[in-house]
Motif scaffolding. Structure first.
Motif, PDB file in Angstrom:
ATOM      1  N   LEU A 121       0.207  18.101  -2.477  1.00  0.00           N
ATOM      2  CA  LEU A 121       0.442  17.152  -1.391  1.00  0.00           C
ATOM      3  C   LEU A 121       0.101  15.731  -1.829  1.00  0.00           C
ATOM      4  N   LEU A 122      -1.017  15.560  -2.524  1.00  0.00           N
ATOM      5  CA  LEU A 122      -1.393  14.228  -3.007  1.00  0.00           C
ATOM      6  C   LEU A 122      -0.430  13.714  -4.079  1.00  0.00           C
ATOM      7  N   ALA A 123       0.038  14.611  -4.945  1.00  0.00           N
ATOM      8  CA  ALA A 123       1.019  14.210  -5.963  1.00  0.00           C
ATOM      9  C   ALA A 123       2.336  13.791  -5.297  1.00  0.00           C
ATOM     10  N   PHE A 124       2.734  14.513  -4.261  1.00  0.00           N
ATOM     11  CA  PHE A 124       3.950  14.182  -3.509  1.00  0.00           C
ATOM     12  C   PHE A 124       3.804  12.800  -2.872  1.00  0.00           C
ATOM     13  N   TYR A 125       2.658  12.569  -2.246  1.00  0.00           N
ATOM     14  CA  TYR A 125       2.382  11.259  -1.630  1.00  0.00           C
ATOM     15  C   TYR A 125       2.444  10.145  -2.672  1.00  0.00           C
ATOM     16  N   GLN A 126       1.785  10.338  -3.802  1.00  0.00           N
ATOM     17  CA  GLN A 126       1.758   9.295  -4.835  1.00  0.00           C
ATOM     18  C   GLN A 126       3.151   8.992  -5.381  1.00  0.00           C
ATOM     19  N   ALA A 127       3.975  10.014  -5.501  1.00  0.00           N
ATOM     20  CA  ALA A 127       5.319   9.824  -6.048  1.00  0.00           C
ATOM     21  C   ALA A 127       6.290   9.234  -5.023  1.00  0.00           C
ATOM     22  N   ASP A 128       6.056   9.509  -3.744  1.00  0.00           N
ATOM     23  CA  ASP A 128       7.032   9.160  -2.702  1.00  0.00           C
ATOM     24  C   ASP A 128       6.638   7.951  -1.859  1.00  0.00           C
ATOM     25  N   ARG A 129       5.391   7.527  -1.928  1.00  0.00           N
ATOM     26  CA  ARG A 129       4.946   6.456  -1.038  1.00  0.00           C
ATOM     27  C   ARG A 129       5.599   5.127  -1.379  1.00  0.00           C
ATOM     28  N   GLN A 130       5.632   4.277  -0.373  1.00  0.00           N
ATOM     29  CA  GLN A 130       6.098   2.915  -0.580  1.00  0.00           C
ATOM     30  C   GLN A 130       4.906   2.084  -1.039  1.00  0.00           C
ATOM     31  N   ARG A 131       5.174   0.956  -1.602  1.00  0.00           N
ATOM     32  CA  ARG A 131       4.104   0.110  -2.135  1.00  0.00           C
ATOM     33  C   ARG A 131       3.049  -0.172  -1.060  1.00  0.00           C
ATOM     34  N   ALA A 132       1.794   0.094  -1.390  1.00  0.00           N
ATOM     35  CA  ALA A 132       0.631  -0.132  -0.526  1.00  0.00           C
ATOM     36  C   ALA A 132       0.647   0.728   0.749  1.00  0.00           C
ATOM     37  N   GLU A 133       1.462   1.762   0.784  1.00  0.00           N
ATOM     38  CA  GLU A 133       1.528   2.632   1.966  1.00  0.00           C
ATOM     39  C   GLU A 133       0.332   3.584   1.979  1.00  0.00           C
ATOM     40  N   THR A 134      -0.336   3.672   3.102  1.00  0.00           N
ATOM     41  CA  THR A 134      -1.464   4.582   3.236  1.00  0.00           C
ATOM     42  C   THR A 134      -0.966   6.017   3.362  1.00  0.00           C
ATOM     43  N   PHE A 135      -1.863   6.959   3.090  1.00  0.00           N
ATOM     44  CA  PHE A 135      -1.510   8.373   3.233  1.00  0.00           C
ATOM     45  C   PHE A 135      -1.101   8.666   4.673  1.00  0.00           C
ATOM     46  N   SER A 136      -1.843   8.125   5.628  1.00  0.00           N
ATOM     47  CA  SER A 136      -1.541   8.346   7.044  1.00  0.00           C
ATOM     48  C   SER A 136      -0.143   7.832   7.406  1.00  0.00           C
TER      49      SER A 136
END
Length: 90
Positions: free
Chosen positions: A27-42
């Motif tokens: 889940l954390l790897a997915f978040y890191q790969a898919d997030r937008q710049r400076a986007e929080t996990f929430s």
């Protein structure tokens, strides 16, 4: 959201307890790969559909067919339907 502005988690899927460390890492790897710049996990979780997260994590949750999933951590006895021992769902 409660009256106090506290947001609680939402359940996407039930999984056996044993693969939870691998599921959290994925889940954390997915978040890191898919997030937008400076986007929080929430914020990422809020914009990512439950279906997409579930599809990504389901292969790990379905790995309950290996033998160790039927033995709880710190135990030596395999899971059975009797009361007192066994694998929990989280």
């Amino acid at each position: 959201m409660s009256a106090d502005g506290v947001q609680f988690a939402r359940q996407i899927m039930a999984v056996p307890a044993r693969p939870i460390p691998a599921i959290v890492r994925e889940l954390l790897a997915f978040y890191q790969a898919d997030r937008q710049r400076a986007e929080t996990f929430s914020a990422w979780v809020s914009r990512t559909p439950d279906k997409v997260i579930k599809e990504r994590l389901l292969p790990l949750a379905n790995e309950c067919y290996y033998r160790d999933v039927f033995v709880d951590w710190g135990d030596t006895e395999a899971y059975s339907l009797k009361l007192g021992r066994g694998e929990c769902v989280a």
